[in-house]
Write a protein that holds these residues in place. Structure first.
Motif, PDB file in Angstrom:
ATOM      1  N   MET A 110      26.965 -28.654   3.934  1.00  0.00           N
ATOM      2  CA  MET A 110      25.709 -28.098   4.394  1.00  0.00           C
ATOM      3  C   MET A 110      25.943 -27.358   5.714  1.00  0.00           C
ATOM      4  O   MET A 110      26.591 -27.858   6.620  1.00  0.00           O
ATOM      5  CB  MET A 110      24.694 -29.223   4.596  1.00  0.00           C
ATOM      6  N   THR A 111      25.380 -26.184   5.857  1.00  0.00           N
ATOM      7  CA  THR A 111      25.503 -25.389   7.065  1.00  0.00           C
ATOM      8  C   THR A 111      24.576 -25.945   8.133  1.00  0.00           C
ATOM      9  O   THR A 111      23.430 -26.275   7.862  1.00  0.00           O
ATOM     10  CB  THR A 111      25.122 -23.919   6.787  1.00  0.00           C
ATOM     11  N   GLN A 112      25.079 -26.052   9.345  1.00  0.00           N
ATOM     12  CA  GLN A 112      24.267 -26.517  10.459  1.00  0.00           C
ATOM     13  C   GLN A 112      23.245 -25.449  10.812  1.00  0.00           C
ATOM     14  O   GLN A 112      23.550 -24.259  10.789  1.00  0.00           O
ATOM     15  CB  GLN A 112      25.163 -26.807  11.658  1.00  0.00           C
ATOM     16  N   THR A 113      22.014 -25.861  11.133  1.00  0.00           N
ATOM     17  CA  THR A 113      20.994 -24.902  11.533  1.00  0.00           C
ATOM     18  C   THR A 113      20.817 -24.940  13.046  1.00  0.00           C
ATOM     19  O   THR A 113      21.104 -25.936  13.694  1.00  0.00           O
ATOM     20  CB  THR A 113      19.642 -25.184  10.850  1.00  0.00           C
ATOM     21  N   ALA A 114      20.327 -23.846  13.577  1.00  0.00           N
ATOM     22  CA  ALA A 114      20.149 -23.709  15.017  1.00  0.00           C
ATOM     23  C   ALA A 114      18.815 -24.289  15.453  1.00  0.00           C
ATOM     24  O   ALA A 114      17.814 -24.177  14.754  1.00  0.00           O
ATOM     25  CB  ALA A 114      20.227 -22.239  15.397  1.00  0.00           C
ATOM     26  N   ASP A 115      18.810 -24.896  16.636  1.00  0.00           N
ATOM     27  CA  ASP A 115      17.566 -25.346  17.265  1.00  0.00           C
ATOM     28  C   ASP A 115      16.881 -24.163  17.935  1.00  0.00           C
ATOM     29  O   ASP A 115      15.663 -24.064  17.941  1.00  0.00           O
ATOM     30  CB  ASP A 115      17.851 -26.411  18.331  1.00  0.00           C
ATOM     31  N   ILE A 116      17.696 -23.269  18.522  1.00  0.00           N
ATOM     32  CA  ILE A 116      17.201 -22.092  19.234  1.00  0.00           C
ATOM     33  C   ILE A 116      18.067 -20.903  18.858  1.00  0.00           C
ATOM     34  O   ILE A 116      19.289 -21.038  18.752  1.00  0.00           O
ATOM     35  CB  ILE A 116      17.281 -22.282  20.768  1.00  0.00           C
ATOM     36  N   VAL A 117      17.443 -19.752  18.655  1.00  0.00           N
ATOM     37  CA  VAL A 117      18.204 -18.509  18.524  1.00  0.00           C
ATOM     38  C   VAL A 117      17.641 -17.506  19.521  1.00  0.00           C
ATOM     39  O   VAL A 117      16.438 -17.469  19.789  1.00  0.00           O
ATOM     40  CB  VAL A 117      18.196 -17.903  17.090  1.00  0.00           C
ATOM     41  N   VAL A 118      18.524 -16.720  20.100  1.00  0.00           N
ATOM     42  CA  VAL A 118      18.150 -15.635  20.992  1.00  0.00           C
ATOM     43  C   VAL A 118      18.533 -14.356  20.262  1.00  0.00           C
ATOM     44  O   VAL A 118      19.696 -14.158  19.911  1.00  0.00           O
ATOM     45  CB  VAL A 118      18.882 -15.725  22.349  1.00  0.00           C
ATOM     46  N   ILE A 119      17.537 -13.523  19.992  1.00  0.00           N
ATOM     47  CA  ILE A 119      17.758 -12.284  19.243  1.00  0.00           C
ATOM     48  C   ILE A 119      17.426 -11.080  20.116  1.00  0.00           C
ATOM     49  O   ILE A 119      16.854 -11.229  21.201  1.00  0.00           O
ATOM     50  CB  ILE A 119      16.911 -12.251  17.951  1.00  0.00           C
TER      51      ILE A 119
ATOM     52  N   ALA B  11      20.905 -16.196   9.528  1.00  0.00           N
ATOM     53  CA  ALA B  11      21.324 -17.113   8.464  1.00  0.00           C
ATOM     54  C   ALA B  11      21.354 -18.571   8.933  1.00  0.00           C
ATOM     55  O   ALA B  11      21.334 -19.486   8.116  1.00  0.00           O
ATOM     56  CB  ALA B  11      22.699 -16.706   7.949  1.00  0.00           C
ATOM     57  N   LEU B  12      21.377 -18.798  10.258  1.00  0.00           N
ATOM     58  CA  LEU B  12      21.432 -20.157  10.811  1.00  0.00           C
ATOM     59  C   LEU B  12      20.053 -20.694  11.197  1.00  0.00           C
ATOM     60  O   LEU B  12      19.933 -21.810  11.665  1.00  0.00           O
ATOM     61  CB  LEU B  12      22.362 -20.176  12.029  1.00  0.00           C
ATOM     62  N   GLN B  13      19.003 -19.886  11.011  1.00  0.00           N
ATOM     63  CA  GLN B  13      17.649 -20.293  11.354  1.00  0.00           C
ATOM     64  C   GLN B  13      17.034 -21.155  10.261  1.00  0.00           C
ATOM     65  O   GLN B  13      17.357 -21.018   9.084  1.00  0.00           O
ATOM     66  CB  GLN B  13      16.751 -19.067  11.545  1.00  0.00           C
ATOM     67  N   SER B  14      16.111 -22.024  10.681  1.00  0.00           N
ATOM     68  CA  SER B  14      15.279 -22.785   9.747  1.00  0.00           C
ATOM     69  C   SER B  14      13.830 -22.606  10.183  1.00  0.00           C
ATOM     70  O   SER B  14      13.550 -21.909  11.164  1.00  0.00           O
ATOM     71  CB  SER B  14      15.668 -24.272   9.771  1.00  0.00           C
TER      72      SER B  14
END
Length: 87
Positions: free
Chosen positions: A1-10, A45-48
Motif C-alpha cells: 500500500m502506498t503511504q498517503t500524505a498528511d500535508i501537500v504543498v502545491i 497521487a499521494l493525496q487522500s
C-alpha cells in the motif's frame, strides 16, 4: 500500500538543494518527514480525502534551516550585564 500524505504543498517553487533536481513544483509531508518532492502530478497521487492541501501561490519553498547556536547566543546576551562604571 502506498503511504498517503498528511500535508501537500502545491503551486510552489521548491528549492531542493539537489544538484540533479534543483527545483520542484510540490511537496508531500507525512508526520514530521518529507514523503516526496516532485511534480504536481507526482504529489497529487499521494493525496487522500484527509490530506491538507496548501497552495503556495507560486511562492518559494526551501529546506528549513536550524542554527542551534542562535537560541544559546540570544540567552547569553539576555543575561549579560555591563561591567564598566561611569564616574
Amino acid at each position: 500500500m502506498t503511504q498517503t500524505a498528511d500535508i501537500v504543498v502545491i503551486n510552489a517553487q521548491v528549492l531542493t538543494v539537489d544538484a540533479d533536481a534543483p527545483r520542484a513544483e510540490a511537496i508531500a509531508i507525512s508526520g514530521n518527514e518529507i514523503l516526496a518532492v516532485g511534480s504536481a502530478d507526482d504529489i497529487q497521487a499521494l493525496q487522500s480525502n484527509s490530506t491538507r492541501v496548501i497552495d503556495a501561490g507560486g511562492a518559494s519553498v526551501l529546506p528549513g534551516f536550524n542554527d542551534a547556536h542562535v537560541p544559546r547566543a540570544r540567552n547569553h546576551i539576555r543575561h549579560c550585564r555591563p561591567t564598566a562604571r561611569v564616574s
